[in-house]
Design a protein around this motif. Structure first.
Motif, PDB file in Angstrom:
ATOM      1  N   LEU A 124      35.434  33.157  37.849  1.00  0.00           N
ATOM      2  CA  LEU A 124      34.384  34.184  37.473  1.00  0.00           C
ATOM      3  C   LEU A 124      34.630  35.443  36.947  1.00  0.00           C
ATOM      4  O   LEU A 124      35.336  36.283  37.736  1.00  0.00           O
ATOM      5  N   ASN A 125      34.175  35.954  35.969  1.00  0.00           N
ATOM      6  CA  ASN A 125      34.218  37.035  35.242  1.00  0.00           C
ATOM      7  C   ASN A 125      32.890  38.002  35.442  1.00  0.00           C
ATOM      8  O   ASN A 125      31.970  37.498  34.956  1.00  0.00           O
ATOM      9  N   ALA A 126      33.194  38.963  36.289  1.00  0.00           N
ATOM     10  CA  ALA A 126      31.757  39.900  36.416  1.00  0.00           C
ATOM     11  C   ALA A 126      31.807  40.935  35.080  1.00  0.00           C
ATOM     12  O   ALA A 126      32.630  41.709  35.192  1.00  0.00           O
ATOM     13  N   ARG A 127      30.630  41.009  34.495  1.00  0.00           N
ATOM     14  CA  ARG A 127      30.530  42.148  33.320  1.00  0.00           C
ATOM     15  C   ARG A 127      29.604  43.371  34.099  1.00  0.00           C
ATOM     16  O   ARG A 127      29.658  44.251  33.793  1.00  0.00           O
ATOM     17  N   ASP A 128      28.936  42.848  35.084  1.00  0.00           N
ATOM     18  CA  ASP A 128      28.246  43.676  35.962  1.00  0.00           C
ATOM     19  C   ASP A 128      28.213  43.459  37.477  1.00  0.00           C
ATOM     20  O   ASP A 128      28.988  42.500  37.988  1.00  0.00           O
ATOM     21  N   GLU A 129      28.135  44.609  38.354  1.00  0.00           N
ATOM     22  CA  GLU A 129      28.161  44.516  39.691  1.00  0.00           C
ATOM     23  C   GLU A 129      26.974  43.334  40.104  1.00  0.00           C
ATOM     24  O   GLU A 129      26.075  43.282  39.978  1.00  0.00           O
ATOM     25  N   VAL A 130      27.640  42.388  40.807  1.00  0.00           N
ATOM     26  CA  VAL A 130      26.966  41.199  41.453  1.00  0.00           C
ATOM     27  C   VAL A 130      27.490  40.431  42.714  1.00  0.00           C
ATOM     28  O   VAL A 130      28.793  40.745  42.808  1.00  0.00           O
ATOM     29  N   THR A 131      26.903  39.965  43.484  1.00  0.00           N
ATOM     30  CA  THR A 131      27.372  39.307  44.835  1.00  0.00           C
ATOM     31  C   THR A 131      27.184  37.770  44.689  1.00  0.00           C
ATOM     32  O   THR A 131      25.990  37.527  44.306  1.00  0.00           O
ATOM     33  N   VAL A 132      27.868  36.963  44.646  1.00  0.00           N
ATOM     34  CA  VAL A 132      27.980  35.331  44.364  1.00  0.00           C
ATOM     35  C   VAL A 132      28.312  34.889  45.527  1.00  0.00           C
ATOM     36  O   VAL A 132      29.157  35.105  46.233  1.00  0.00           O
ATOM     37  N   THR A 133      27.423  33.747  45.935  1.00  0.00           N
ATOM     38  CA  THR A 133      27.365  33.028  47.122  1.00  0.00           C
ATOM     39  C   THR A 133      27.275  31.481  46.869  1.00  0.00           C
ATOM     40  O   THR A 133      26.917  31.261  45.641  1.00  0.00           O
ATOM     41  N   ASN A 134      27.840  30.695  47.500  1.00  0.00           N
ATOM     42  CA  ASN A 134      27.430  29.031  47.561  1.00  0.00           C
ATOM     43  C   ASN A 134      27.835  28.389  46.283  1.00  0.00           C
ATOM     44  O   ASN A 134      27.115  27.724  45.623  1.00  0.00           O
ATOM     45  N   VAL A 135      29.164  29.066  45.886  1.00  0.00           N
ATOM     46  CA  VAL A 135      29.550  28.389  44.387  1.00  0.00           C
ATOM     47  C   VAL A 135      29.797  26.733  44.797  1.00  0.00           C
ATOM     48  O   VAL A 135      30.662  26.580  45.832  1.00  0.00           O
ATOM     49  N   ALA A 141      23.214  34.312  43.356  1.00  0.00           N
ATOM     50  CA  ALA A 141      23.697  35.469  42.980  1.00  0.00           C
ATOM     51  C   ALA A 141      22.795  36.743  43.557  1.00  0.00           C
ATOM     52  O   ALA A 141      21.468  36.186  43.599  1.00  0.00           O
ATOM     53  N   ASN A 142      23.069  37.720  43.817  1.00  0.00           N
ATOM     54  CA  ASN A 142      22.369  38.930  44.215  1.00  0.00           C
ATOM     55  C   ASN A 142      22.767  40.281  43.241  1.00  0.00           C
ATOM     56  O   ASN A 142      23.982  40.694  43.432  1.00  0.00           O
ATOM     57  N   SER A 143      21.835  40.669  42.441  1.00  0.00           N
ATOM     58  CA  SER A 143      22.195  41.629  41.820  1.00  0.00           C
ATOM     59  C   SER A 143      21.002  43.002  41.920  1.00  0.00           C
ATOM     60  O   SER A 143      19.925  42.594  42.026  1.00  0.00           O
ATOM     61  N   ASP A 144      21.580  44.084  42.069  1.00  0.00           N
ATOM     62  CA  ASP A 144      20.909  45.285  42.346  1.00  0.00           C
ATOM     63  C   ASP A 144      20.619  45.946  40.836  1.00  0.00           C
ATOM     64  O   ASP A 144      19.627  46.977  40.782  1.00  0.00           O
ATOM     65  N   SER A 145      21.074  45.413  39.804  1.00  0.00           N
ATOM     66  CA  SER A 145      20.747  45.940  38.525  1.00  0.00           C
ATOM     67  C   SER A 145      19.389  45.862  38.189  1.00  0.00           C
ATOM     68  O   SER A 145      18.675  44.904  38.413  1.00  0.00           O
ATOM     69  N   HIS A 146      18.800  46.852  37.586  1.00  0.00           N
ATOM     70  CA  HIS A 146      17.402  47.070  37.036  1.00  0.00           C
ATOM     71  C   HIS A 146      17.180  45.800  35.807  1.00  0.00           C
ATOM     72  O   HIS A 146      15.974  45.841  35.743  1.00  0.00           O
ATOM     73  N   LEU A 196      31.246  36.607  47.477  1.00  0.00           N
ATOM     74  CA  LEU A 196      32.092  37.489  46.526  1.00  0.00           C
ATOM     75  C   LEU A 196      31.451  38.401  46.085  1.00  0.00           C
ATOM     76  O   LEU A 196      30.304  38.427  45.431  1.00  0.00           O
ATOM     77  N   ALA A 197      31.672  39.728  46.474  1.00  0.00           N
ATOM     78  CA  ALA A 197      31.178  40.853  46.034  1.00  0.00           C
ATOM     79  C   ALA A 197      31.823  41.400  44.975  1.00  0.00           C
ATOM     80  O   ALA A 197      33.054  42.123  45.181  1.00  0.00           O
ATOM     81  N   MET A 198      31.437  41.491  43.869  1.00  0.00           N
ATOM     82  CA  MET A 198      32.006  41.528  42.511  1.00  0.00           C
ATOM     83  C   MET A 198      31.756  42.834  41.775  1.00  0.00           C
ATOM     84  O   MET A 198      30.490  43.080  41.463  1.00  0.00           O
ATOM     85  N   SER A 210      41.502  40.084  40.366  1.00  0.00           N
ATOM     86  CA  SER A 210      41.709  41.176  39.998  1.00  0.00           C
ATOM     87  C   SER A 210      40.564  42.153  39.777  1.00  0.00           C
ATOM     88  O   SER A 210      39.414  41.529  40.020  1.00  0.00           O
ATOM     89  N   GLY A 211      40.712  43.484  39.893  1.00  0.00           N
ATOM     90  CA  GLY A 211      39.474  44.377  39.911  1.00  0.00           C
ATOM     91  C   GLY A 211      39.137  44.551  41.318  1.00  0.00           C
ATOM     92  O   GLY A 211      39.751  43.976  42.132  1.00  0.00           O
ATOM     93  N   ASN A 212      38.073  44.838  41.446  1.00  0.00           N
ATOM     94  CA  ASN A 212      37.352  45.252  42.846  1.00  0.00           C
ATOM     95  C   ASN A 212      36.582  44.069  43.293  1.00  0.00           C
ATOM     96  O   ASN A 212      35.278  43.980  42.715  1.00  0.00           O
ATOM     97  N   VAL A 213      37.027  43.247  44.150  1.00  0.00           N
ATOM     98  CA  VAL A 213      36.482  41.991  44.573  1.00  0.00           C
ATOM     99  C   VAL A 213      36.912  41.936  46.063  1.00  0.00           C
ATOM    100  O   VAL A 213      37.728  41.921  46.509  1.00  0.00           O
ATOM    101  N   ILE A 214      35.657  41.782  46.728  1.00  0.00           N
ATOM    102  CA  ILE A 214      35.583  41.690  48.304  1.00  0.00           C
ATOM    103  C   ILE A 214      35.077  40.294  48.399  1.00  0.00           C
ATOM    104  O   ILE A 214      33.887  39.922  48.244  1.00  0.00           O
ATOM    105  N   ALA A 215      36.122  39.375  48.873  1.00  0.00           N
ATOM    106  CA  ALA A 215      35.763  38.036  49.245  1.00  0.00           C
ATOM    107  C   ALA A 215      35.917  37.648  50.851  1.00  0.00           C
ATOM    108  O   ALA A 215      36.762  38.248  51.590  1.00  0.00           O
TER     109      ALA A 215
END
Length: 660
Positions: free
Chosen positions: A145-156, A78-83, A54-56, A39-44
């Motif tokens: 997986l519940n994303a609170r911030d924008e994040v890309t998750v791999t290799n679960v 995980a890869n996050s562009d957040s500061h 998983l781009a969440m 649900s929400g904006n997820v690109i798998a």
């Protein structure tokens, strides 16, 4: 385990077709096989290695499906562009019905949501995360997986944390297979039982921490005196329970061989360690339970402890182990004999804690059936194993006590109007557990009584299984495992197979289940609200979906349908119960050696008579007998009498004709 190459089958089918039914992972590091929901904006998408990418976006959610029940530690990249740090949470579920933002309950259910989800803080940029050691998750199929911030998750990835001493999880020491198209459910049930128990083999320090963490969970307490151990469930309670061992210990032995026996032994060593030195009573449960901490006691689970010890002894033929613990076992039997009253020789139940049943007390039928089997089986074991005068004298006393108990059991509890035993001498309630145990352990006095009791048990049956009178609105795969074994014991093979198809088809195919393991219990309508009014406070997400006490078909199919069973100290019997099946191959490894059998049944043309041809291999140093319902029986082409005894150590061809 490589089976004996049987001459009855051409080489083209002499491989291992049962491999297709094994659920165990091929690797200890497994990844999701599908996306269950999002649900929400997820690109798998998937990378070149087949792993999910998983781009969440913030507020999105995705649920991943591992395909089968798994358990252990989750890791991911995980890869996050957040500061700043990014927030993610992980939630676990066994059933598709409880895939959601929070996890199944594994501990106290007062609020029904103590576990919630595991919060994860991810640093800026690329990182690797693994759940903390104490956040071991014992049993789940789905990870949300519940994303609170924008994040890309791999290799679960889940690192499998059960059966840690097993090098190859798919290399079972035992097997069962029938090619009969009408009975493929039997193959599925056998291997689901095997995998269920494999997920129940727990590392020593992964028990539930008590008191329950709020909010969250921790599996970092000691389950017993050594590990790994057989515990009651993958998700919960993750503790040693003697009643469970009465079923799951045999499954562990038949399917998993030495690895299963080590876990079985360590569970028993825990019971020995905590045996009451004064009374001889074994604990109701292992130390990783509230029941243990609260000092709860159980008469029935004491007897189950002794039965599990007897079974372990005859499965292994380990005289040193038996010598080491014979004094403990003797004190355990003396606890029973001291409790038998002088008038009837029956045990008046005072510690009524049990598998969750209601009622009890008085000359309880389930308790006295368990006591009878503990007394009689250990008396027989003592006489076969030892020549020491004191041991033989005790064995004689135990056998005498068992005989008196049996006579009184029938005099006081048998109800000829219902063809069932009453729960005790003060009620007309006829329980499923007490009657199943009485039938299984030979409390009936004649074959005719066993026949009518077997039939009377079907009055509890509904389309998906027996509803137990002693716990209303409940279908118990534990008690029903005992019942199906009881129907086999009464030579009502078709009824036992009917029960297997009826209940275990539902336990495997219902969309509520994992499809790979067997649930602790269900309500009468098939929902997961097991014990809703009996301790679980209507928390269906608390019910365990991988529970070793529900694996009775594995034992029934190996020992009864295939027919090669260890029945005493280095003694076995070949007594197949085809029940209409056309062929079976089965085998198991043991410290005694390898046991294997393959048989093929053919009708004699009129539908009432049949013939059977079998290849049977048993270990050197053992003795056994052939028991067939046939007019003429041949061993290696030589005609013999029924109940013919012979020594193990070689493959023998058995043929029976004009069977019925």
């Amino acid at each position: 385990m490589r089976p004996l190459l049987l001459s009855l089958w051409p080489l083209v089918v002499a491989s291992e077709p049962w491999q297709a039914f094994i659920h165990s992972p091929a690797s200890r590091h497994v990844q999701p096989t599908a996306i269950h929901a999002k649900s929400g904006n997820v690109i798998a998408s998937k990378d070149r290695n087949g792993s999910y990418v998983l781009a969440m976006s913030a507020g999105s959610q995705i649920s991943l499906d591992f395909g089968v029940e798994v358990g252990g530690w989750i890791s991911l990249n995980a890869n996050s562009d957040s500061h700043e740090t990014s927030q993610l949470s992980l939630a676990f579920a066994e059933s598709p019905s409880f895939v959601r933002e929070i996890s199944d309950d594994t501990g106290s259910i007062a609020s029904q949501d103590y576990d919630r989800a595991l919060n994860v803080s991810l640093p800026h940029g690329y990182s690797w995360y693994r759940v903390p050691e104490e956040r071991f998750r014992g049993g789940f199929r789905f990870l949300t997986l519940n994303a609170r911030d924008e994040v890309t998750v791999t290799n679960v990835t889940c690192k499998i944390g059960f059966a840690t001493e097993t090098k190859d999880l798919r290399d079972y020491a035992g097997y069962f297979y029938t090619s009969d198209r009408d009975h493929q459910l039997l193959n599925r049930a056998w291997y689901a039982g095997a995998y269920t128990v494999q997920t129940n083999i727990a590392p020593q320090n992964t028990g539930r921490f008590l008191p329950q963490v709020k909010n969250g969970w921790a599996y970092n307490s000691s389950i017993g005196v050594a590990g790994p151990l057989l515990v009651d469930g993958a998700k919960r309670d993750r503790a040693v329970w003697p009643g469970d061992l009465g079923i799951q210990g045999t499954t562990a032995f038949l399917a998993l061989g030495n690895d299963g026996l080590v876990a079985y032994k360590n569970a028993l060593e825990t019971l020995f360690y905590y045996q009451n030195a004064t009374t001889g009573r074994f604990p109701f449960a292992g130390p990783a339970t509230g029941s243990f901490r609260n000092g709860a006691q159980s008469d029935t689970y004491h007897a189950w402890s002794l039965i599990a010890m007897h079974n372990y002894a005859i499965f292994t033929g380990d005289s040193d182990w038996l010598s080491l613990h014979w004094a403990n076992i003797t004190r355990g039997i003396e606890f029973i004999t001291n409790a038998l009253d002088s008038s009837y020789g029956l045990h008046n139940q005072t510690a009524t804690n049990d598998w969750a049943r209601q009622g009890g007390g008085g000359y309880n039928s389930a308790l006295n059936a368990l006591d009878y089997h503990a007394l009689s089986s250990l008396a027989t074991l003592a006489k076969s194993w030892s020549k020491e005068a004191s041991i033989l004298a005790n064995a004689a006393k135990w056998a005498t006590a068992a005989a008196k108990l049996k006579r009184s059991y029938n005099d006081l509890l048998w109800n000829p109007e219902t063809s069932l035993f009453n729960d005790n001498q003060t009620t007309t309630l006829a329980p499923q557990d007490g009657n199943s145990l009485a039938l299984l352990y030979g409390l009936t006095e004649t074959p005719a009584q066993a026949t009518v009791l077997s039939k009377a048990l079907t009055t509890f049956w509904k389309p998906i299984g027996p509803v137990t009178p002693e716990l209303p609105d409940t279908i118990s795969p534990f008690v029903s495992s005992i019942e199906l074994l009881a129907h086999f014991a009464a030579n009502e093979t078709s009824r036992a197979l009917d029960l297997t198809h009826r209940l275990w088809t539902y336990l495997l195919d219902s969309p509520l289940m994992t499809g790979s393991t067997i649930a602790e219990g269900i309500s009468a309508n098939g929902s997961l609200y097991y014990r809703g009014n009996a301790g679980y406070k209507h928390d269906a997400a608390y019910t365990s979906l991988s529970h070793g006490w529900s694996t009775g078909p594995t034992q029934g199919l190996s020992f009864r349908v295939a027919g090669l069973e260890i029945v005493g100290w280095k003694k076995w019997v070949f007594r197949p119960q085809p029940g209409g099946l056309k062929d079976v191959r089965s085998g198991f490894d043991s410290p005694l050696g390898v046991f294997s059998v393959g048989w093929r049944r053919s009708d004699d043309g009129w539908g009432k008579r049949w013939s059977i041809q079998a290849d049977v291999k048993t270990p050197k140093g053992t003795t056994g007998m052939v028991v067939l319902p046939c007019r003429d029986i041949y061993l290696d082409g030589r005609k013999v009498a029924n109940h013919q005894k012979f020594r193990g150590g070689k493959a023998v061809k058995v043929k029976g004709t004009q069977c019925s």
